[in-house]
Design an enzyme around this catalytic site. Structure first.
Site, PDB file in Angstrom:
ATOM      1  N   ASP A 145       0.783  -1.032  -0.047  1.00 39.74           N
ATOM      2  CA  ASP A 145      -0.070  -0.085   0.039  1.00 39.74           C
ATOM      3  C   ASP A 145       0.870   1.321   0.054  1.00 39.74           C
ATOM      4  O   ASP A 145       0.669   2.230  -0.834  1.00 39.74           O
ATOM      5  CB  ASP A 145      -1.093   0.008   1.132  1.00 39.74           C
ATOM      6  N   ASP A 155       6.889   3.883   3.254  1.00 37.40           N
ATOM      7  CA  ASP A 155       6.916   5.043   4.193  1.00 37.40           C
ATOM      8  C   ASP A 155       8.667   5.111   4.655  1.00 37.40           C
ATOM      9  O   ASP A 155       9.286   5.660   3.794  1.00 37.40           O
ATOM     10  CB  ASP A 155       6.103   4.541   5.612  1.00 37.40           C
ATOM     11  N   LYS A 165       5.337   8.052   0.831  1.00 37.52           N
ATOM     12  CA  LYS A 165       5.380   9.116   1.639  1.00 37.52           C
ATOM     13  C   LYS A 165       6.535  10.237   1.746  1.00 37.52           C
ATOM     14  O   LYS A 165       7.742   9.524   1.652  1.00 37.52           O
ATOM     15  CB  LYS A 165       5.092   9.041   3.192  1.00 37.52           C
ATOM     16  N   ASP A 209      -4.990   1.299   7.436  1.00 37.52           N
ATOM     17  CA  ASP A 209      -5.858   1.352   8.268  1.00 37.52           C
ATOM     18  C   ASP A 209      -5.109   2.208   9.432  1.00 37.52           C
ATOM     19  O   ASP A 209      -3.878   2.674   9.478  1.00 37.52           O
ATOM     20  CB  ASP A 209      -5.831  -0.016   9.140  1.00 37.52           C
TER      21      ASP A 209
HETATM   22  P1  IMP Z   1       7.607   1.148   6.020  1.00 36.85           P
HETATM   23  O1  IMP Z   1       8.231  -0.071   6.393  1.00 36.85           O
HETATM   24  O2  IMP Z   1       7.819   2.250   7.127  1.00 36.85           O
HETATM   25  O3  IMP Z   1       7.835   1.696   4.505  1.00 36.85           O
HETATM   26  O4  IMP Z   1       6.009   0.988   6.422  1.00 36.85           O
HETATM   27  C1  IMP Z   1       5.183   0.413   5.605  1.00 36.85           C
HETATM   28  C2  IMP Z   1       4.077  -0.234   6.312  1.00 36.85           C
HETATM   29  O5  IMP Z   1       3.501   0.787   7.144  1.00 36.85           O
HETATM   30  C3  IMP Z   1       2.811  -0.139   5.294  1.00 36.85           C
HETATM   31  O6  IMP Z   1       2.801  -1.501   4.750  1.00 36.85           O
HETATM   32  C4  IMP Z   1       1.678   0.227   6.046  1.00 36.85           C
HETATM   33  O7  IMP Z   1       1.117  -1.019   6.464  1.00 36.85           O
HETATM   34  C5  IMP Z   1       2.340   0.940   7.080  1.00 36.85           C
HETATM   35  N1  IMP Z   1       2.069   2.442   7.083  1.00 36.85           N
HETATM   36  C6  IMP Z   1       3.146   3.308   6.845  1.00 36.85           C
HETATM   37  N2  IMP Z   1       2.574   4.568   6.838  1.00 36.85           N
HETATM   38  C7  IMP Z   1       1.073   4.549   7.051  1.00 36.85           C
HETATM   39  C8  IMP Z   1       0.007   5.493   6.980  1.00 36.85           C
HETATM   40  O8  IMP Z   1       0.020   6.523   6.686  1.00 36.85           O
HETATM   41  N3  IMP Z   1      -1.272   4.838   7.368  1.00 36.85           N
HETATM   42  C9  IMP Z   1      -1.367   3.448   7.539  1.00 36.85           C
HETATM   43  N4  IMP Z   1      -0.377   2.554   7.616  1.00 36.85           N
HETATM   44  C10 IMP Z   1       0.849   3.325   7.045  1.00 36.85           C
HETATM   45 MG    MG Z   2       1.231  -2.709   5.488  1.00 38.44          MG
END
Ligand code: IMP
Ligand code: MG
Length: 194
Positions: free
Chosen positions: A94, A97, A125, A153
């Protein structure tokens, strides 16, 4: 809640992504690997726009726990994956981040002898990346806000919204307050959120 992307804008983004994927992969058979739980809506919409042979499977990843909006430890489950040897794999999530989830999953998938492994995210993001990798396909660049809907979520809820919305600090505080009042009815599953 501020609406960032309408259902029509999301649908147009999925159309664009599907066309970009086929431009790169051609009509070779594609194994879509979705990341539970946030990618379910993207996967459902994307696979219906990907002409040509497609198989679908899912992995599970979680870094957010409860109402926390900053990532915790990364928890991965890959036991539902089929044999990926020789396959062209598209990992679908999705949101990118920090990028840590996608980086860890790409490493795992590349170990399994796929012919190619590419990644697609609906959202990226701004200003949050903590890894050296970039997703191959990005639907939309969004500001550094906590977003919900279209699969994403907040504390397990709001995934079903047909649009993408940003929560502000007041929304998050209100949701935390409601969760605290609800403490007498504990989550029956009690598992981390993906
Ligand atoms: P990362 O490992 O920091 O890139 O995080 C990715 C995961 O964190 C995604 O698959 C989402 O499940 C969750 N996530 C990151 N940002 C958001 C947000 O703004 N809303 C909801 N879930 C998020
Ligand atoms: Mg996720």
């Amino acid at each position: 809640m501020e609406i960032l992307l309408s259902p029509d804008e999301l649908a147009a983004g999925i159309d664009r992504l599907a066309a970009d994927v086929r431009r790169v992969v051609g009509d070779r058979p594609l194994t879509v690997v979705g990341v539970l739980t946030g990618s379910i809506v993207v996967v459902a919409d994307l696979i219906r726009r990907l002409d040509g042979p497609v198989t679908v499977s899912m992995v599970w990843a979680s870094s957010y726990r409860g109402t926390a909006t900053s990532p915790g430890t990364l928890d991965l489950r890959l036991d539902l994956l089929p044999d990926l040897a020789g396959r062209h794999v598209l990992l679908v999530d999705d949101i990118f981040d920090t990028g840590r989830t996608l980086q860890a999953l790409l490493e795992e998938l590349r170990r399994r002898g796929a012919a190619s492994v590419r990644s697609l995210v609906l959202l990226r993001k701004a200003g949050r990346t903590e890894v050296a990798i970039e997703p191959d396909f990005v639907g939309f660049e969004i500001p550094d806000k906590f977003v919900v809907g279209y699969g994403l979520d907040f504390d397990g809820g709001l995934r079903h919204l047909p649009h993408l919305a940003a929560l502000d600090d007041a929304d998050i505080a209100a949701a935390r307050g409601a969760a605290a009042t609800d403490a007498k009815t504990p989550d029956p599953v009690g598992s981390p959120r993906a």
